[in-house]
Structure formats: structure tokens, C-alpha cells
Design a protein around this motif. Structure first.
Motif, PDB file in Angstrom:
ATOM      1  N   ILE A  73      41.821  40.248  54.123  1.00  0.00           N
ATOM      2  CA  ILE A  73      40.827  40.195  53.041  1.00  0.00           C
ATOM      3  C   ILE A  73      41.417  40.739  51.744  1.00  0.00           C
ATOM      4  CG2 ILE A  73      38.582  41.041  52.279  1.00  0.00           C
ATOM      5  CD1 ILE A  73      37.695  41.079  55.163  1.00  0.00           C
ATOM      6  N   GLY A  74      42.175  41.820  51.838  1.00  0.00           N
ATOM      7  CA  GLY A  74      42.744  42.422  50.634  1.00  0.00           C
ATOM      8  C   GLY A  74      43.706  41.493  49.914  1.00  0.00           C
ATOM      9  N   ILE A  75      44.600  40.847  50.656  1.00  0.00           N
ATOM     10  CA  ILE A  75      45.556  39.928  50.020  1.00  0.00           C
ATOM     11  C   ILE A  75      44.835  38.684  49.505  1.00  0.00           C
ATOM     12  CG2 ILE A  75      47.538  38.439  50.436  1.00  0.00           C
ATOM     13  CD1 ILE A  75      48.608  40.510  52.366  1.00  0.00           C
ATOM     14  N   GLY A  76      43.914  38.125  50.308  1.00  0.00           N
ATOM     15  CA  GLY A  76      43.199  36.932  49.871  1.00  0.00           C
ATOM     16  C   GLY A  76      42.359  37.176  48.624  1.00  0.00           C
ATOM     17  N   ALA A  77      41.558  38.240  48.648  1.00  0.00           N
ATOM     18  CA  ALA A  77      40.722  38.540  47.484  1.00  0.00           C
ATOM     19  C   ALA A  77      41.579  38.952  46.295  1.00  0.00           C
ATOM     20  CB  ALA A  77      39.727  39.650  47.836  1.00  0.00           C
ATOM     21  N   GLU A  86      41.359  35.409  35.626  1.00  0.00           N
ATOM     22  CA  GLU A  86      41.189  36.549  34.739  1.00  0.00           C
ATOM     23  C   GLU A  86      39.712  36.878  34.511  1.00  0.00           C
ATOM     24  OE1 GLU A  86      43.035  39.584  32.564  1.00  0.00           O
ATOM     25  OE2 GLU A  86      44.042  37.925  33.579  1.00  0.00           O
ATOM     26  N   SER A  87      38.893  35.870  34.297  1.00  0.00           N
ATOM     27  CA  SER A  87      37.469  36.117  34.048  1.00  0.00           C
ATOM     28  C   SER A  87      36.784  36.711  35.272  1.00  0.00           C
ATOM     29  CB  SER A  87      36.780  34.809  33.637  1.00  0.00           C
ATOM     30  OG  SER A  87      36.926  33.827  34.660  1.00  0.00           O
ATOM     31  N   LEU A  88      37.140  36.227  36.451  1.00  0.00           N
ATOM     32  CA  LEU A  88      36.562  36.762  37.681  1.00  0.00           C
ATOM     33  C   LEU A  88      36.991  38.209  37.897  1.00  0.00           C
ATOM     34  CD1 LEU A  88      34.857  36.157  40.178  1.00  0.00           C
ATOM     35  CD2 LEU A  88      36.922  35.337  41.305  1.00  0.00           C
ATOM     36  N   TYR A  89      38.245  38.513  37.571  1.00  0.00           N
ATOM     37  CA  TYR A  89      38.740  39.881  37.700  1.00  0.00           C
ATOM     38  C   TYR A  89      37.974  40.832  36.782  1.00  0.00           C
ATOM     39  CZ  TYR A  89      41.833  43.895  37.086  1.00  0.00           C
ATOM     40  OH  TYR A  89      42.328  45.167  36.985  1.00  0.00           O
ATOM     41  N   ASP A  90      37.769  40.428  35.533  1.00  0.00           N
ATOM     42  CA  ASP A  90      37.033  41.273  34.581  1.00  0.00           C
ATOM     43  C   ASP A  90      35.596  41.497  35.033  1.00  0.00           C
ATOM     44  OD1 ASP A  90      39.292  41.421  32.996  1.00  0.00           O
ATOM     45  OD2 ASP A  90      38.706  39.717  31.741  1.00  0.00           O
ATOM     46  N   ALA A  91      34.980  40.482  35.610  1.00  0.00           N
ATOM     47  CA  ALA A  91      33.596  40.620  36.069  1.00  0.00           C
ATOM     48  C   ALA A  91      33.489  41.501  37.302  1.00  0.00           C
ATOM     49  CB  ALA A  91      33.007  39.232  36.356  1.00  0.00           C
ATOM     50  N   ALA A  92      34.482  41.407  38.194  1.00  0.00           N
ATOM     51  CA  ALA A  92      34.409  42.149  39.458  1.00  0.00           C
ATOM     52  C   ALA A  92      34.956  43.560  39.363  1.00  0.00           C
ATOM     53  CB  ALA A  92      35.172  41.391  40.550  1.00  0.00           C
ATOM     54  N   ILE A 103      45.503  47.814  49.511  1.00  0.00           N
ATOM     55  CA  ILE A 103      46.101  46.480  49.643  1.00  0.00           C
ATOM     56  C   ILE A 103      45.564  45.555  48.552  1.00  0.00           C
ATOM     57  CG2 ILE A 103      46.366  44.493  51.169  1.00  0.00           C
ATOM     58  CD1 ILE A 103      46.043  46.395  53.527  1.00  0.00           C
ATOM     59  N   LEU A 104      44.265  45.592  48.312  1.00  0.00           N
ATOM     60  CA  LEU A 104      43.655  44.751  47.293  1.00  0.00           C
ATOM     61  C   LEU A 104      44.223  45.051  45.909  1.00  0.00           C
ATOM     62  CD1 LEU A 104      41.437  42.735  46.373  1.00  0.00           C
ATOM     63  CD2 LEU A 104      39.881  44.684  46.233  1.00  0.00           C
ATOM     64  N   LEU A 105      44.258  46.330  45.552  1.00  0.00           N
ATOM     65  CA  LEU A 105      44.757  46.699  44.231  1.00  0.00           C
ATOM     66  C   LEU A 105      46.255  46.454  44.109  1.00  0.00           C
ATOM     67  CD1 LEU A 105      42.721  49.988  43.703  1.00  0.00           C
ATOM     68  CD2 LEU A 105      42.249  47.718  42.785  1.00  0.00           C
ATOM     69  N   GLY A 106      46.999  46.657  45.196  1.00  0.00           N
ATOM     70  CA  GLY A 106      48.429  46.364  45.163  1.00  0.00           C
ATOM     71  C   GLY A 106      48.695  44.884  44.970  1.00  0.00           C
ATOM     72  N   THR A 107      47.868  44.043  45.615  1.00  0.00           N
ATOM     73  CA  THR A 107      48.030  42.596  45.442  1.00  0.00           C
ATOM     74  C   THR A 107      47.725  42.183  44.005  1.00  0.00           C
ATOM     75  OG1 THR A 107      47.377  42.251  47.750  1.00  0.00           O
ATOM     76  CG2 THR A 107      47.291  40.347  46.290  1.00  0.00           C
ATOM     77  N   ILE A 108      46.635  42.692  43.459  1.00  0.00           N
ATOM     78  CA  ILE A 108      46.275  42.361  42.078  1.00  0.00           C
ATOM     79  C   ILE A 108      47.368  42.811  41.119  1.00  0.00           C
ATOM     80  CG2 ILE A 108      44.632  42.825  40.227  1.00  0.00           C
ATOM     81  CD1 ILE A 108      42.459  43.066  42.354  1.00  0.00           C
TER      82      ILE A 108
END
Length: 264
Positions: free
Chosen positions: A77-81, A89-95, A137-142
Motif C-alpha cells: 500500500i505504501g509504495i502504490g499510494a 501533484e494536485s492529488l498530493y497537495d490535497a492529501a 514507506i509511503l513518505l520514502g516513496t513520495i
């Protein structure tokens, strides 16, 4: 031959201090009459009786299984999300505000919530471990995907490289150092959350054994469970280091080549 000597030397450097500490504690507690700090020899005997024979299948194995399942779920989930958020970029700013809020809530605090939503059982424990382990994992992927060279992205678009080739051959390999750095933190968090998830409404597991021993003042059993948890964390870290070294062999090779070129 050189690699074998190098491996032995690295193991010696890493293990001499723990071995020395074990010897010192063994000697210091040999004649201990404290109820709370029994001799290390007694703790070692209890450890052998409990975890090498009696409880290895009923308590240790379920904890390790929940840890691995939770870590796999958090990784997928972390790598996929993280890929989706980093590429949009817009989805990242919203989430971002939602993620900042959610990751500030410790997984331990959510044990009662998962207990109500999922119920008693291994599913609740896996959910707690996965929730706490997903954020590094999520933040490292981003961070890894967003740190890729913009010229590389423009080149992929210019050559109309299919998206699956971009992900598998460029984006994921380029972001893998940051992803694995986050996963390494998640491994340590997962070991901690094993105990937290087994403290509430549990009838088996390392955490349950440790808490039950503490409440019944079975001090050697309590220390043996803590030692097992430390061994699990240490072996998990060693295993992950091996996986990381294998997956990033190209990265370390580039760094070595770059250092050699700069030195010359």
C-alpha cells in the motif's frame, strides 16, 4: 577469499560489543538475589525452556507471522499510494494535510479503534502493524519519486515510453534507495507494534506472554520474552540489510565507481 575475510571482519566488529555486554551482565548478576533482576543464567534457562520448546509454535510463530503480513501490506500500500501521490501533484497537495494528521496518530493509540472495527483476532494485530509501518514507506516513496531528475521525466515523455516501463525501469529503481530507507524504519516500528497489538484482548503471542508474566510476577519469563523480542528485531534488521544490499547492488556499484573516478 577476500569477501569471506571481509565478512568475518565485519561480523567481529559488529558482535564484539554485544558479546562483551552479555559476559559483563552474566558475571554481574551471577550472585544476584534481587527479585526483579534474577541471574542471567536463570533467565537463559527460562528462555530455553519457553522459546526453544514450549511456546515457539503457540506464541512466537503467530507474532512473527503477524509481523510479516503487516509489513507486506504496509509495503504494497505504501509504495502504490506513494507512486500515485508523487506522480499527481494536485492529488498530493490535497492529501498532504490528511496524511500529516493520520501519521501523527500513533498506531498504539488506535488499538482500541481497530479492536472495535475488526474485532479480536490476528486481523486486528496485522492492521495495527500495517498502519504504523506504512508511513515511512509511503513518505520514502513520495520523496524518492519526487527527487528524480526532471530531465529524466521529460525524456520519458518525449520518447513516449509506456507508463509501466517508466515505473518498472526508471521510477521505481531511481526511488528505491529512499523506499528501502523508509522500509528499514518500518521494520523497527513493526517489531514494536507486535507487542502493542498483543497487549489487548490477546490469548497468545510474545506480547501476551510478556504482559502475563509481568502481571503474575514471573520475572524470568518476562525477561526471556523481552530478550526474544530483541533477538527478533536484530535478526529482522540483518535480514533486511541483506535484502537491501541485494536490491541496491547497482546503486552501491555506481557510488563506488563514482568515488573511484573522483579519487583518480
Amino acid at each position: 577469499m577476500r569477501q569471506g575475510v571481509r565478512a568475518v571482519r565485519a561480523a567481529a566488529v559488529e558482535l564484539w560489543l554485544p558479546i562483551l555486554m552479555i559476559v559483563l551482565v552474566w558475571v554481574a548478576t551471577a550472585r544476584s538475589s534481587s527479585f526483579y533482576f534474577p541471574p542471567l543464567q536463570q533467565v537463559a534457562q527460562t528462555f530455553q525452556q519457553m522459546w526453544l520448546f514450549d511456546r515457539i509454535g503457540s506464541d512466537a510463530a503467530p507474532s512473527v507471522r503477524n509481523f510479516l503480513v503487516g509489513l507486506v501490506i504496509a509495503t504494497v500500500i505504501g509504495i502504490g499510494a506513494g507512486l500515485v501521490l508523487a506522480l499527481r501533484e494536485s492529488l498530493y497537495d490535497a492529501a498532504l494535510p490528511v496524511f500529516e494528521f493520520m501519521r501523527s496518530v500513533p498506531g498504539i493509540v488506535l488499538v482500541p479503534v481497530f479492536l472495535v472495527l475488526i474485532g479480536v483476532g490476528d486481523g486486528m494485530k496485522v492492521a495495527v502493524i500495517a498502519y504504523g509501518a506504512i508511513w515511512p514507506i509511503l513518505l520514502g516513496t513520495i520523496d524518492g519519486v519526487r527527487s528524480l531528475d526532471p530531465l529524466v521525466r521529460d525524456m520519458m515523455r518525449s520518447y513516449h515510453i509506456p507508463i509501466h516501463h517508466r515505473l518498472l525501469r526508471v521510477i521505481l529503481p531511481g526511488a528505491s534507495p529512499q523506499i528501502l530507507a523508509g522500509a528499514r524504519i518500518s521494520v523497527a516500528l513493526g517489531v514494536v507494534l507486535i507487542i502493542a497489538s498483543e497487549y489487548v484482548a490477546s490469548t497468545h503471542g510474545i506480547g501476551y506472554v510478556q504482559l502475563h508474566a509481568e502481571r503474575t510476577f514471573a520475572i524470568p519469563e518476562m525477561w526471556s520474552a523481552l530478550i526474544l523480542l530483541g533477538i527478533l528485531g536484530y535478526t529482522s534488521n540483518i535480514a533486511f540489510r541483506g535484502i537491501e544490499r541485494y536490491l541496491l547492488r547497482w546503486y552501491h556499484g555506481l557510488r563506488t565507481a563514482g568515488q573511484g573516478g573522483s579519487a583518480s
